[in-house]
Design a protein around this motif. Structure first.
Motif, PDB file in Angstrom:
ATOM      1  N   CYS A 192       0.828  -1.072  -0.047  1.00 23.53           N
ATOM      2  CA  CYS A 192       0.145   0.115  -0.038  1.00 23.53           C
ATOM      3  C   CYS A 192       0.937   1.244   0.024  1.00 23.53           C
ATOM      4  O   CYS A 192       0.605   2.347  -0.817  1.00 23.53           O
ATOM      5  CB  CYS A 192      -0.859   0.051   1.162  1.00 23.53           C
ATOM      6  SG  CYS A 192      -2.177  -1.069   1.133  1.00 23.53           S
ATOM      7  N   VAL A 198       2.488   1.839  -3.704  1.00 23.10           N
ATOM      8  CA  VAL A 198       1.610   2.150  -4.511  1.00 23.10           C
ATOM      9  C   VAL A 198       0.901   3.606  -4.180  1.00 23.10           C
ATOM     10  O   VAL A 198       0.821   4.461  -5.149  1.00 23.10           O
ATOM     11  CB  VAL A 198      -0.020   1.146  -4.479  1.00 23.10           C
ATOM     12  CG1 VAL A 198      -0.922   1.853  -5.112  1.00 23.10           C
ATOM     13  CG2 VAL A 198       0.377  -0.288  -4.733  1.00 23.10           C
ATOM     14  N   GLU A 199       0.883   3.911  -2.985  1.00 20.76           N
ATOM     15  CA  GLU A 199       0.717   5.561  -2.624  1.00 20.76           C
ATOM     16  C   GLU A 199       1.783   6.187  -3.049  1.00 20.76           C
ATOM     17  O   GLU A 199       1.350   7.288  -3.738  1.00 20.76           O
ATOM     18  CB  GLU A 199       0.481   5.606  -1.064  1.00 20.76           C
ATOM     19  CG  GLU A 199       0.135   7.018  -0.652  1.00 20.76           C
ATOM     20  CD  GLU A 199      -1.364   7.599  -1.486  1.00 20.76           C
ATOM     21  OE1 GLU A 199      -1.387   8.765  -1.869  1.00 20.76           O
ATOM     22  OE2 GLU A 199      -2.142   6.713  -1.507  1.00 20.76           O
ATOM     23  N   THR A 201      -5.213   7.342  -1.691  1.00 24.18           N
ATOM     24  CA  THR A 201      -6.166   6.267  -1.471  1.00 24.18           C
ATOM     25  C   THR A 201      -5.545   5.241  -0.329  1.00 24.18           C
ATOM     26  O   THR A 201      -6.061   4.722   0.424  1.00 24.18           O
ATOM     27  CB  THR A 201      -6.699   5.720  -2.837  1.00 24.18           C
ATOM     28  OG1 THR A 201      -7.223   6.828  -3.339  1.00 24.18           O
ATOM     29  CG2 THR A 201      -7.797   4.833  -2.674  1.00 24.18           C
ATOM     30  N   THR A 202      -4.466   4.856  -1.289  1.00 19.97           N
ATOM     31  CA  THR A 202      -3.891   3.510  -0.517  1.00 19.97           C
ATOM     32  C   THR A 202      -3.133   3.837   1.029  1.00 19.97           C
ATOM     33  O   THR A 202      -2.993   3.003   1.529  1.00 19.97           O
ATOM     34  CB  THR A 202      -2.923   2.781  -1.369  1.00 19.97           C
ATOM     35  OG1 THR A 202      -1.976   3.773  -1.890  1.00 19.97           O
ATOM     36  CG2 THR A 202      -3.694   2.097  -2.679  1.00 19.97           C
ATOM     37  N   PHE A 215      -5.268   2.588   3.534  1.00 20.11           N
ATOM     38  CA  PHE A 215      -5.197   0.989   3.610  1.00 20.11           C
ATOM     39  C   PHE A 215      -4.035   0.853   4.506  1.00 20.11           C
ATOM     40  O   PHE A 215      -3.885  -0.180   4.996  1.00 20.11           O
ATOM     41  CB  PHE A 215      -5.432   0.379   2.424  1.00 20.11           C
ATOM     42  CG  PHE A 215      -7.043   0.484   1.953  1.00 20.11           C
ATOM     43  CD1 PHE A 215      -7.851  -0.011   2.618  1.00 20.11           C
ATOM     44  CD2 PHE A 215      -7.239   1.419   0.866  1.00 20.11           C
ATOM     45  CE1 PHE A 215      -9.330   0.150   2.153  1.00 20.11           C
ATOM     46  CE2 PHE A 215      -8.510   1.706   0.466  1.00 20.11           C
ATOM     47  CZ  PHE A 215      -9.410   1.083   1.161  1.00 20.11           C
ATOM     48  N   ALA A 216      -2.901   1.560   4.168  1.00 20.48           N
ATOM     49  CA  ALA A 216      -1.579   1.154   4.909  1.00 20.48           C
ATOM     50  C   ALA A 216      -1.843   1.652   6.194  1.00 20.48           C
ATOM     51  O   ALA A 216      -1.174   0.823   7.063  1.00 20.48           O
ATOM     52  CB  ALA A 216      -0.453   2.105   4.046  1.00 20.48           C
ATOM     53  N   SER A 230      -9.224   1.378   8.146  1.00 17.24           N
ATOM     54  CA  SER A 230      -8.871   1.802   6.789  1.00 17.24           C
ATOM     55  C   SER A 230     -10.160   2.660   6.472  1.00 17.24           C
ATOM     56  O   SER A 230     -10.188   3.910   5.641  1.00 17.24           O
ATOM     57  CB  SER A 230      -8.586   0.689   5.610  1.00 17.24           C
ATOM     58  OG  SER A 230      -7.807   0.023   6.046  1.00 17.24           O
TER      59      SER A 230
END
Length: 150
Positions: free
Chosen positions: A17, A20-21, A28-29, A32-33, A60
């Motif tokens: 995550c 990706v961020e 967004t991610t 989630f991280a 999240s």
């Protein structure tokens, strides 16, 4: 003490995550991280995968829905509209009569010529100032500028 398999899973998810961020910068991610980080901490102290998963999803989604709009407001407040987006709301001058029935019309905005159509069924004569409402394809959709919408 938690299972190392669970800890490893949450650590890998956290790293994925985060990567990706960093690659997308889409805000967004990162949330989630954060969920994966808290689930990782929970996994260290418990063997219950359901508690870990619920913790991940709750953290999240709470962060995503409550803090993302605030973060975007503060991070993107200096964004400058570019290209076509920058046309919306600008004033142009009709250089060729706009007539939707004959599909004719041309305006100049910031020194650039644009095909134009009226947002109404009424033609707009040459020399009239117009406001760009939106862009549809390669055509500017405009309305005649009046004192009220200056």
């Amino acid at each position: 003490m938690g299972d190392y398999g669970d800890v490893t899973f949450w650590l890998v998810l956290l790293i994925v995550c985060g990567v990706v961020e960093i690659a997308t910068l889409g805000l967004t991610t990162i949330w989630f991280a954060a969920g994966a980080l808290i689930a990782l901490v929970v996994a260290v102290f418990t063997d219950n995968v359901i508690i870990e998963a619920v913790t991940f999803f709750v953290i999240s989604f709470v962060m995503l829905f409550f803090t993302r709009p605030i973060a975007q407001k503060h991070l993107n407040n200096k964004a400058v509209r570019t290209n076509v987006e920058s046309m919306i709301g600008k004033t142009g001058k009709v250089v060729k009569r706009i007539d939707n029935i004959t599909a004719a019309g041309l305006i100049v905005v910031d020194g650039n010529e644009w095909s134009a159509r009226s947002d109404s069924d009424f033609p707009i004569d040459e020399g009239v100032l117009v406001e760009v409402l939106r862009i549809e394809g390669v055509k500017a959709i405009v309305r005649e500028k009046t004192e009220k919408n200056d």
